[in-house]
Design a protein around this motif. Structure first.
Motif, short mmCIF file in Angstrom:
data_model
loop_
_atom_site.label_atom_id
_atom_site.label_comp_id
_atom_site.label_asym_id
_atom_site.label_seq_id
_atom_site.Cartn_x
_atom_site.Cartn_y
_atom_site.Cartn_z
N VAL A 58 0.95 -1.13 -0.12
CA VAL A 58 -0.26 -0.03 0.08
C VAL A 58 0.86 1.22 0.08
O VAL A 58 0.55 2.26 -0.87
N GLY A 59 2.02 1.26 0.70
CA GLY A 59 2.97 2.34 0.66
C GLY A 59 3.53 2.48 -0.53
O GLY A 59 3.64 3.76 -1.35
N TRP A 62 1.00 4.25 -2.84
CA TRP A 62 0.94 5.68 -2.47
C TRP A 62 2.14 6.57 -3.16
O TRP A 62 1.75 7.60 -3.53
N ARG A 63 3.11 5.87 -3.28
CA ARG A 63 4.19 6.57 -4.22
C ARG A 63 4.19 6.66 -5.67
O ARG A 63 4.66 7.39 -6.18
N TRP A 66 -0.50 8.62 -9.69
CA TRP A 66 -1.90 8.21 -10.10
C TRP A 66 -2.46 9.31 -10.97
O TRP A 66 -2.38 10.61 -10.65
N ARG A 72 -6.53 7.58 -6.99
CA ARG A 72 -5.71 8.63 -6.27
C ARG A 72 -6.41 8.72 -4.80
O ARG A 72 -5.86 8.45 -3.74
N VAL A 75 -6.36 5.25 -2.74
CA VAL A 75 -5.15 4.99 -2.20
C VAL A 75 -4.77 5.93 -1.05
O VAL A 75 -4.24 5.51 0.04
N LYS A 76 -5.16 7.30 -1.29
CA LYS A 76 -4.95 8.10 0.04
C LYS A 76 -5.43 7.53 1.11
O LYS A 76 -5.23 7.68 2.43
N VAL A 79 -4.08 4.64 2.72
CA VAL A 79 -3.11 5.00 3.54
C VAL A 79 -3.44 5.68 4.69
O VAL A 79 -2.81 5.40 5.79
N ARG A 80 -4.48 6.45 4.72
CA ARG A 80 -4.88 7.21 5.81
C ARG A 80 -5.58 6.06 7.11
O ARG A 80 -5.08 6.41 8.32
N LEU A 82 -4.35 3.03 7.30
CA LEU A 82 -3.42 1.87 7.15
C LEU A 82 -3.72 0.79 8.29
O LEU A 82 -3.74 -0.42 8.21
#
Length: 162
Positions: A58-59, A62-63, A66, A72, A75-76, A79-80, A82
């Protein structure tokens, strides 16, 4: 909730190739989660290593750059939250989805909206607490009256409870 995440990923899959890739990743992940839950394999060393790898993946997502907004944003969100996505693989009593909780409160939300009885935030808050307590006791197969009576006895609010 994995049900909501997958629903949103499916929507993203309908808009772009990136969305389809993300949806495929999440669908594979969820299949594994269901498999572990079915086998009652939560918290095994193998599963915990898998969770660690997935968090790293997942990290990496994030990198990635997108181009489309829906993947996008998804994925944000991943991550928030996670640390929360894989809690169901650590504890056997945690579901991967919150569908049962949503089903529990649905009737109460409908009743509240139809009745229109709660004209203040305080009244609404009190009802939410009461209904949450009743639903929890129901799931635990405990009697609500006995629970309240026991609480009153403990706090000595009314010494005349039998």
């Amino acid at each position: 909730c994995w049900a909501h995440l997958l629903r949103d990923a499916k929507e993203a899959a309908e808009t772009s190739k990136e969305g389809r890739e993300l949806y495929a990743f999440l669908a594979r992940t969820y299949v594994y989660i269901k498999k572990v839950k079915l086998a009652c394999g939560e918290s095994s060393p193998k599963v915990l290593r898998w969770v660690k790898r997935k968090k790293m993946e997942v990290g990496e997502l994030w990198r990635r750059r997108w181009r489309h907004e829906l993947p996008r944003k998804l994925v944000k969100r991943m991550v928030r939250y996670l640390d929360d996505w894989f809690t169901c693989l650590v504890y056997d009593f945690v579901e991967a989805t919150n569908n049962s909780s949503e089903r529990d409160v649905r009737k109460n939300v409908l009743a509240r909206k139809i009745s229109g009885l709660h004209r203040s935030k305080r009244g609404l808050h009190a009802r939410e607490i009461m209904m949450s307590l009743l639903l929890t006791l129901s799931r635990r197969k405990q009697n609500a009256y006995d629970f309240v009576a026991q609480g009153l006895k403990k706090s000595n609010l009314n010494g005349n409870f039998n």
